[in-house]
Motif scaffolding. Structure first.
Motif, PDB file in Angstrom:
ATOM      1  N   TYR A 174       0.828  -1.206   0.000  1.00  0.00           N
ATOM      2  CA  TYR A 174       0.000   0.000   0.000  1.00  0.00           C
ATOM      3  C   TYR A 174       0.871   1.269   0.000  1.00  0.00           C
ATOM      4  N   ARG A 175       2.032   1.200   0.675  1.00  0.00           N
ATOM      5  CA  ARG A 175       2.907   2.363   0.773  1.00  0.00           C
ATOM      6  C   ARG A 175       3.668   2.613  -0.536  1.00  0.00           C
ATOM      7  N   GLU A 176       4.215   1.563  -1.125  1.00  0.00           N
ATOM      8  CA  GLU A 176       5.058   1.695  -2.317  1.00  0.00           C
ATOM      9  C   GLU A 176       4.297   1.483  -3.622  1.00  0.00           C
ATOM     10  N   GLY A 177       3.135   0.850  -3.556  1.00  0.00           N
ATOM     11  CA  GLY A 177       2.390   0.555  -4.776  1.00  0.00           C
ATOM     12  C   GLY A 177       2.916  -0.648  -5.530  1.00  0.00           C
ATOM     13  N   ARG A 178       3.845  -1.371  -4.921  1.00  0.00           N
ATOM     14  CA  ARG A 178       4.411  -2.561  -5.548  1.00  0.00           C
ATOM     15  C   ARG A 178       5.040  -3.442  -4.486  1.00  0.00           C
ATOM     16  N   PHE A 194      -3.188 -11.735 -11.907  1.00  0.00           N
ATOM     17  CA  PHE A 194      -3.573 -10.963 -10.726  1.00  0.00           C
ATOM     18  C   PHE A 194      -3.325 -11.780  -9.458  1.00  0.00           C
ATOM     19  N   ILE A 195      -2.915 -11.073  -8.415  1.00  0.00           N
ATOM     20  CA  ILE A 195      -2.668 -11.701  -7.117  1.00  0.00           C
ATOM     21  C   ILE A 195      -3.563 -11.030  -6.074  1.00  0.00           C
ATOM     22  N   VAL A 196      -4.421 -11.824  -5.457  1.00  0.00           N
ATOM     23  CA  VAL A 196      -5.236 -11.341  -4.340  1.00  0.00           C
ATOM     24  C   VAL A 196      -4.468 -11.677  -3.060  1.00  0.00           C
ATOM     25  N   MET A 197      -3.931 -10.653  -2.405  1.00  0.00           N
ATOM     26  CA  MET A 197      -3.116 -10.853  -1.200  1.00  0.00           C
ATOM     27  C   MET A 197      -3.968 -10.643   0.045  1.00  0.00           C
ATOM     28  N   LYS A 198      -3.968 -11.646   0.917  1.00  0.00           N
ATOM     29  CA  LYS A 198      -4.748 -11.561   2.159  1.00  0.00           C
ATOM     30  C   LYS A 198      -3.827 -11.687   3.361  1.00  0.00           C
ATOM     31  N   ASN A 199      -4.134 -10.901   4.370  1.00  0.00           N
ATOM     32  CA  ASN A 199      -3.372 -10.952   5.614  1.00  0.00           C
ATOM     33  C   ASN A 199      -3.517 -12.345   6.234  1.00  0.00           C
ATOM     34  N   SER A 200      -2.394 -13.008   6.471  1.00  0.00           N
ATOM     35  CA  SER A 200      -2.438 -14.381   6.996  1.00  0.00           C
ATOM     36  C   SER A 200      -3.048 -14.462   8.386  1.00  0.00           C
ATOM     37  N   ILE A 201      -3.025 -13.359   9.124  1.00  0.00           N
ATOM     38  CA  ILE A 201      -3.593 -13.346  10.482  1.00  0.00           C
ATOM     39  C   ILE A 201      -5.014 -12.806  10.452  1.00  0.00           C
ATOM     40  N   ASN A 202      -5.229 -11.751   9.663  1.00  0.00           N
ATOM     41  CA  ASN A 202      -6.550 -11.128   9.566  1.00  0.00           C
ATOM     42  C   ASN A 202      -6.987 -11.102   8.100  1.00  0.00           C
ATOM     43  N   GLN A 205      -8.227  -8.114   5.803  1.00  0.00           N
ATOM     44  CA  GLN A 205      -7.307  -7.157   5.199  1.00  0.00           C
ATOM     45  C   GLN A 205      -6.720  -7.779   3.932  1.00  0.00           C
ATOM     46  N   SER A 206      -6.915  -7.113   2.813  1.00  0.00           N
ATOM     47  CA  SER A 206      -6.464  -7.694   1.544  1.00  0.00           C
ATOM     48  C   SER A 206      -6.053  -6.586   0.580  1.00  0.00           C
ATOM     49  N   ALA A 207      -5.405  -6.994  -0.504  1.00  0.00           N
ATOM     50  CA  ALA A 207      -4.993  -6.068  -1.559  1.00  0.00           C
ATOM     51  C   ALA A 207      -4.976  -6.825  -2.878  1.00  0.00           C
ATOM     52  N   VAL A 217       7.788  -8.305  -9.934  1.00  0.00           N
ATOM     53  CA  VAL A 217       7.063  -7.530  -8.928  1.00  0.00           C
ATOM     54  C   VAL A 217       5.555  -7.622  -9.144  1.00  0.00           C
ATOM     55  N   ILE A 218       4.829  -7.340  -8.065  1.00  0.00           N
ATOM     56  CA  ILE A 218       3.369  -7.183  -8.127  1.00  0.00           C
ATOM     57  C   ILE A 218       3.088  -5.692  -8.004  1.00  0.00           C
ATOM     58  N   GLU A 219       2.395  -5.123  -8.991  1.00  0.00           N
ATOM     59  CA  GLU A 219       2.088  -3.704  -8.983  1.00  0.00           C
ATOM     60  C   GLU A 219       0.624  -3.476  -8.601  1.00  0.00           C
ATOM     61  N   LYS A 220       0.351  -2.312  -8.071  1.00  0.00           N
ATOM     62  CA  LYS A 220      -1.017  -1.913  -7.766  1.00  0.00           C
ATOM     63  C   LYS A 220      -1.815  -1.738  -9.056  1.00  0.00           C
ATOM     64  N   CYS A 221      -3.071  -2.116  -9.040  1.00  0.00           N
ATOM     65  CA  CYS A 221      -3.940  -1.935 -10.206  1.00  0.00           C
ATOM     66  C   CYS A 221      -4.269  -0.449 -10.361  1.00  0.00           C
ATOM     67  N   TRP A 222      -4.130   0.063 -11.563  1.00  0.00           N
ATOM     68  CA  TRP A 222      -4.315   1.489 -11.815  1.00  0.00           C
ATOM     69  C   TRP A 222      -5.781   1.892 -11.944  1.00  0.00           C
TER      70      TRP A 222
END
Length: 440
Positions: A174-178, A194-202, A205-207, A217-222
């Motif tokens: 979220y901070r770097e966009g990648r 596409f990669i759906v990233m989920k917080n392993s503890i919570n 929270q996802s991106a 690298v994985i980049e943020k969707c524009w």
């Protein structure tokens, strides 16, 4: 142990090269199959093309010897035409009519009975499910022809993955966009996946990100907050679709999904924005296959536009929604005034070169591999192609979920950075439409 494969007509009409795919084994074509192939050779569609190619292949075999005795194949096998129908008497009490299918079964059964004495195996190869069932009832081994399948397992590339990541990695993204892809996962991803990233503890929270830069690298969707002609993505997979549809460096897009998932509407909305508002393309070419591709639309009354209307009505329905018109006559006036939207039959695409256009093909699951190749090789410089379809809704008699042209493109192009794919999962047309798609 060498086997004898008896080919049904539909195998050759799907792939004339099927004769060469059985390695060192013997390939047998019943004489009645030649008659069925001959009856299709004047068709001006894909079946006609394959019938003519099959005829040419068999004709070349005549130079190597007498076909009824057998001629060698390049891979060490043997090819021959079987004229023997003596065993039909063994079928008469079970299958009364002397249909072409039953004659093919008769040849296979006769060869099977002869081979049993020598402890050899005879296999009937057919795309016809009931033909295989009838063969099984007679004690014959029967198989589907799977050489044309895009995937050998029943799993089609989805275009996205779900990963569990740590909170620190999510914050970095979220901070770097990648986010750098871990070394152990670099070989597990494809370009523009596409990669759906989920917080392993919570897990709440996802991106969502897209694989870029040679799978490093994985980049943020524009474009996840983009709006196109009043249409915004409603779920994760629609966000993925928007990302692919808007990116200029992705020249080939494939989208699959059940009815009501929004494939056509998303493609048309983003297409209109890129053609009309942004001026990125000169024109949007919209087409759907007339099943089977190549059938002459001249049997319908009226001018070409009137003949196409029944086939293209789903496209017009979506355009009426986007333009917010109440009458189809109003849409006709709008389209004629804009002039940048062209509705065309795929029948006439051969021989054309199509530069700087957005090419939009709906119902692409009804195209064969050869037909898709014909379309993609027409694409000129600066054009983008969008192929949409539902592989579970096949109208073509010789295609299925795993061997149609759309899935061939999905699987063959997934390794290349100029293409992108997504499978839409959630229906957004209505709750009734989604429930019907799931239950029926």
């Amino acid at each position: 142990m060498k086997k004898t494969y008896v080919l049904d007509t539909n195998v050759l009409l799907q792939d004339p090269q099927a004769i060469f795919t059985f390695d060192e084994h013997e390939v047998v074509i019943p004489a009645i199959v030649l008659e069925e192939v001959d009856s299709k050779k004047r068709n001006m569609d894909e079946l006609g093309r394959n019938a003519r190619e099959t005829s040419r292949i068999i004709d070349r075999f005549r130079e190597a010897g007498e076909l009824y005795k057998g001629v060698p194949l390049p891979n060490g096998g043997k090819f021959r035409i079987e004229l023997n129908h003596r065993s039909f008497s063994k079928l008469e009490e079970i299958f009364l009519e002397r249909t072409n299918d039953n004659r093919i079964l008769a040849v296979a059964l006769n060869l099977h009975l002869e081979a049993k004495k020598e402890n050899k195996e005879v296999v009937l190869v057919s795309k016809d499910i009931l033909m295989r069932v009838k063969a099984d009832a007679l004690g014959l081994k029967a198989e589907d022809f799977l050489n044309e399948r895009a995937v050998q397992e029943d799993s089609i590339y989805d275009g996205f993955q779900e990963w569990e990541v740590g909170e620190e990695q999510l914050n970095e993204f979220y901070r770097e966009g990648r986010l750098q892809i871990p070394e152990d996962k670099k070989k597990m991803v494809y370009p523009n996946e596409f990669i759906v990233m989920k917080n392993s503890i919570n897990p709440s929270q996802s991106a969502l990100g897209i694989v870029r830069s040679n799978q490093q690298v994985i980049e943020k969707c524009w474009y996840q907050e983009e709006n196109a002609w009043g249409i915004s993505p409603r779920n994760a997979q629609q966000i993925m679709a928007f990302e692919l549809l808007f990116r200029q460096d992705i020249q080939l897009i494939t989208m699959v999904g059940k009815a009501g998932t929004g494939k056509t509407l998303l493609a048309l909305a983003t297409g209109l924005m890129q053609v009309e508002d942004l001026g990125l393309y000169k024109k949007m070419l919209v087409a759907r296959p007339i099943v089977p591709l190549g059938n002459d639309i001249g049997y319908l009354p009226g001018e070409k536009e009137e003949k196409l209307k029944p086939w293209m009505q789903p496209i017009y329905d979506n355009l009426e929604f986007l333009f917010d018109v109440k009458k189809s006559e109003d849409l006709d006036k709008i389209l004629s005034g804009i002039g940048s939207i062209q509705v065309e039959a795929l029948t006439y695409i051969r021989g054309r070169s199509i530069p700087e256009q957005l090419i939009f093909i709906d119902e692409a699951q009804n195209l064969t591999k050869h037909e898709v190749k014909t379309i993609l090789t027409r694409v000129g410089e600066g054009s983008k192609v969008i192929l949409l379809g539902d592989p579970q809704q096949i109208d073509h008699p010789y295609l299925d979920e795993f061997n149609n042209g759309l899935i061939h493109v999905v699987e063959k192009f997934k390794d290349y950075s100029l293409s992108g794919h997504v499978k839409l999962l959630k229906g957004e047309r209505s709750s009734l439409a989604q429930l019907s798609a799931d239950l029926l």
